[in-house]
Write a protein that holds these residues in place. Structure first.
Motif, PDB file in Angstrom:
ATOM      1  N   GLN A 264      24.798  49.800 -23.308  1.00 50.65           N
ATOM      2  CA  GLN A 264      25.557  49.272 -22.172  1.00 50.65           C
ATOM      3  C   GLN A 264      24.696  49.236 -20.915  1.00 50.65           C
ATOM      4  N   GLY A 265      23.426  48.845 -21.086  1.00 51.21           N
ATOM      5  CA  GLY A 265      22.514  48.688 -19.963  1.00 51.21           C
ATOM      6  C   GLY A 265      21.902  49.975 -19.439  1.00 51.21           C
ATOM      7  N   ILE A 266      22.205  51.098 -20.059  1.00 54.29           N
ATOM      8  CA  ILE A 266      21.695  52.388 -19.589  1.00 54.29           C
ATOM      9  C   ILE A 266      20.761  52.968 -20.647  1.00 54.29           C
ATOM     10  N   PRO A 267      19.517  53.314 -20.272  1.00 52.96           N
ATOM     11  CA  PRO A 267      18.601  53.905 -21.263  1.00 52.96           C
ATOM     12  C   PRO A 267      18.984  55.352 -21.578  1.00 52.96           C
ATOM     13  N   HIS A 268      18.960  55.668 -22.869  1.00 57.12           N
ATOM     14  CA  HIS A 268      19.220  57.021 -23.351  1.00 57.12           C
ATOM     15  C   HIS A 268      18.049  57.436 -24.228  1.00 57.12           C
ATOM     16  N   TYR A 269      17.708  58.707 -24.200  1.00 52.70           N
ATOM     17  CA  TYR A 269      16.559  59.216 -24.954  1.00 52.70           C
ATOM     18  C   TYR A 269      17.034  60.187 -26.028  1.00 52.70           C
ATOM     19  N   TYR A 270      16.453  60.045 -27.231  1.00 52.49           N
ATOM     20  CA  TYR A 270      16.856  60.849 -28.383  1.00 52.49           C
ATOM     21  C   TYR A 270      15.629  61.371 -29.110  1.00 52.49           C
ATOM     22  N   LEU A 271      15.758  62.570 -29.705  1.00 50.54           N
ATOM     23  CA  LEU A 271      14.747  63.027 -30.649  1.00 50.54           C
ATOM     24  C   LEU A 271      14.899  62.151 -31.881  1.00 50.54           C
ATOM     25  N   ALA A 272      13.778  61.701 -32.434  1.00 50.85           N
ATOM     26  CA  ALA A 272      13.836  60.767 -33.555  1.00 50.85           C
ATOM     27  C   ALA A 272      12.979  61.259 -34.713  1.00 50.85           C
ATOM     28  N   TYR A 273      13.524  61.093 -35.916  1.00 50.57           N
ATOM     29  CA  TYR A 273      12.851  61.487 -37.148  1.00 50.57           C
ATOM     30  C   TYR A 273      12.678  60.256 -38.029  1.00 50.57           C
ATOM     31  N   ALA A 274      11.557  60.183 -38.732  1.00 50.13           N
ATOM     32  CA  ALA A 274      11.289  59.098 -39.668  1.00 50.13           C
ATOM     33  C   ALA A 274      10.547  59.661 -40.871  1.00 50.13           C
TER      34      ALA A 274
END
Length: 83
Positions: free
Chosen positions: A31-41
């Motif tokens: 919704q136009g707002i940047p959010h940061y997440y821990l990411a695993y791959a």
């Protein structure tokens, strides 16, 4: 944001993902707002790469897979149309 609303979103790797249980960080715009997440791959993914969210672990953690990006000129090289 519900957990299901992140699955299927494309984000950008901010801090390289080293693979397995060694997380990196991704930025997702919701919704136009940047959010940061821990990411695993499963494997390593370099910073700057596009990724697809395939699972939300909760607590701002997601599982991702590499996602092909289109170059700035809009020409997807190595792709044969009509196949």
């Amino acid at each position: 944001m519900t957990s299901g609303s992140l699955v299927g979103r494309v984000g950008v790797v901010v801090t390289a993902i080293r693979g397995g249980e060694r997380a990196g960080e991704v930025r997702l715009v919701v919704q136009g707002i940047p959010h940061y997440y821990l990411a695993y791959a499963a494997g390593a993914v370099a910073a700057g790469a596009d990724v697809l969210v395939v699972n939300n672990r909760g607590a701002r953690q997601v599982d991702v897979e590499p996602w092909p990006s289109v170059p700035p000129d809009g020409i997807a090289r190595g792709v044969v149309e009509g196949l």
